[in-house]
Design an enzyme around this catalytic site. Structure first.
Site, PDB file in Angstrom:
ATOM      1  CB  CYS A 138      -0.435   2.329   4.109  1.00 15.13           C
ATOM      2  SG  CYS A 138      -2.033   1.716   3.601  1.00 15.13           S
ATOM      3  CG  ASP A 139       3.233   1.143   4.601  1.00 19.69           C
ATOM      4  OD1 ASP A 139       2.778   1.682   5.632  1.00 19.69           O
ATOM      5  OD2 ASP A 139       3.039  -0.045   4.316  1.00 19.69           O
ATOM      6  CB  CYS A 191      -0.908  -0.042   1.228  1.00 23.40           C
ATOM      7  SG  CYS A 191      -1.895   1.436   1.453  1.00 23.40           S
TER       8      CYS A 191
END
Ligand SMILES: Cc1cc2nc3c(=O)[nH]c(=O)nc-3n(C[C@H](O)[C@H](O)[C@H](O)COP(=O)(O)OP(=O)(O)OC[C@H]3O[C@@H](n4cnc5c(N)ncnc54)[C@H](O)[C@@H]3O)c2cc1C
Length: 313
Positions: A137-138, A134
């Site tokens: 997300c990261d 992701c």
């Protein structure tokens, strides 16, 4: 008869449970085959959920408080796997793996969608500790640093474009010499000076230590030449397994409308094509696959459930 059966206890399911019970429904059960919390419990940190900004807390720590809050208002949890949901007349039958079945007036399906693994050495060991699925997300954890992306489809290239705005360099590793993504996406990729395409290649290994991922080894499938990439995050985009089995009847046909990838088609109220059946979180079409949006979906579905029950009373 349950007012509502919630299937899956990730962010979407827990939030649906919180909103239905706090909204006055007395008889709501969440069926979760493992510990509640969902996929985010596999993450070593979460930085993009508003109001939660604690660097030393894992995804598991983050979800622990959700459980306490949701169960406080009367949500019941059965640690059981659901095999199937079917509609019989006006209500639903939820069949469990154990063979038992439960009747419910409404059902919210929140079973998620699991990113597929590519299968290289070290992938599982460093998943959530440097190996990610992701970019939203990261990606920020690699601000101004190089990252490697594995995959050649639309998602991989869209995510590579997203990462190219944050990271210094993005190395896209793809096992073929042509990409499956839409031609306009490929054109946009080619215009980005910090995206580098490494074709005819696979990830041979992700390596590191207790601190997390240290680097990756890339193998050219034509020459067998190995290249080592140090200090990189690795983003893997090789597809998703939509967890939609519970929505198939005994003959394997879906009981509600799904798209070509098996994602459940819902409207803005999380209603499916079957009255009284809702889908929320990563299982639905066009899900952003984020905790914040899964929780939002759970709340939206729960409010609809409350109105449906009120109409039937
Ligand atoms: C390593 C990692 C890091 C991530 N980092 C972030 C991040 O930083 N920020 C962010 O916003 N998002 C992040 N995500 C994505 C986020 O976790 C998901 O978008 C979110 O969890 C989706 O919530 P959900 O409730 O739809 O589904 P899930 O979290 O997938 O929960 C589904 C639940 O349903 C249960 N279930 C499935 N089938 C059945 C069945 N038949 N019977 C009973 N139970 C069943 C599963 O056990 C699971 O607990 C990350 C994901 C991973 C894997």
């Amino acid at each position: 008869m349950l007012d509502c059966a919630i299937i899956g206890g990730g962010p979407a399911g827990l939030t649906a449970g919180l909103y239905t019970t706090r909204g006055g429904l007395k008889n709501v059960t969440m069926f979760e085959m493992g510990m509640p919390g969902g996929q985010i419990t596999q993450s070593s940190e979460i930085e993009n959920y508003p109001g939660f900004f604690e660097h030393d807390k894992t995804g598991m720590d983050f979800m622990n408080t959700w459980q306490k809050q949701c169960f406080h208002f009367g949500l019941k949890h059965e640690m059981k796997k659901v095999e199937r949901v079917s509609k019989t007349g006006e209500h639903f039958t939820v069949t469990l793996e154990s063979g038992e079945s439960v009747e419910a007036m409404t059902v919210v399906v929140c079973t998620g969608s699991t990113p597929k693994r590519a299968g290289f050495k070290g992938e599982d060991a460093f998943f959530g500790k440097g190996v990610s699925t992701c970019a939203t997300c990261d990606g920020f954890f690699y601000k101004d640093k190089p990252v490697t992306v594995l995959g050649g489809g639309d998602t991989a290239l869209e995510e590579a474009l997203y990462l190219s705005n944050i990271c210094s360099d993005v190395y896209v590793v793809h096992r073929r010499d042509t990409f499956r993504a839409a031609p306009p996406t490929i054109e946009r990729i080619k215009k980005k000076s910090n995206i580098h395409l490494i074709t005819d290649s696979v990830i041979e290994e992700a390596y590191g230590d207790a601190m997390g991922l240290a680097g990756v080894k890339i193998r050219n499938v034509k020459t067998d030449e190995l290249t080592q990439m140090e200090n990189t995050g690795l983003f893997v985009f090789v597809g998703h397994n939509v967890q939609n089995e519970v929505l198939k009847d005994e003959n394997g046909a879906f009981i509600c409308d799904v798209n070509d990838w098996g994602q459940v088609i819902v409207d803005l109220s999380m209603k499916t094509s079957v009255e009284g059946l809702y889908a929320a979180g990563d299982i639905r079409i066009e899900a952003p696959k984020q905790v914040v949006s899964a929780a939002g979906d759970g709340a939206v579905a729960a409010l609809q459930v409350i109105s449906t029950i009120q109409e039937q009373a």
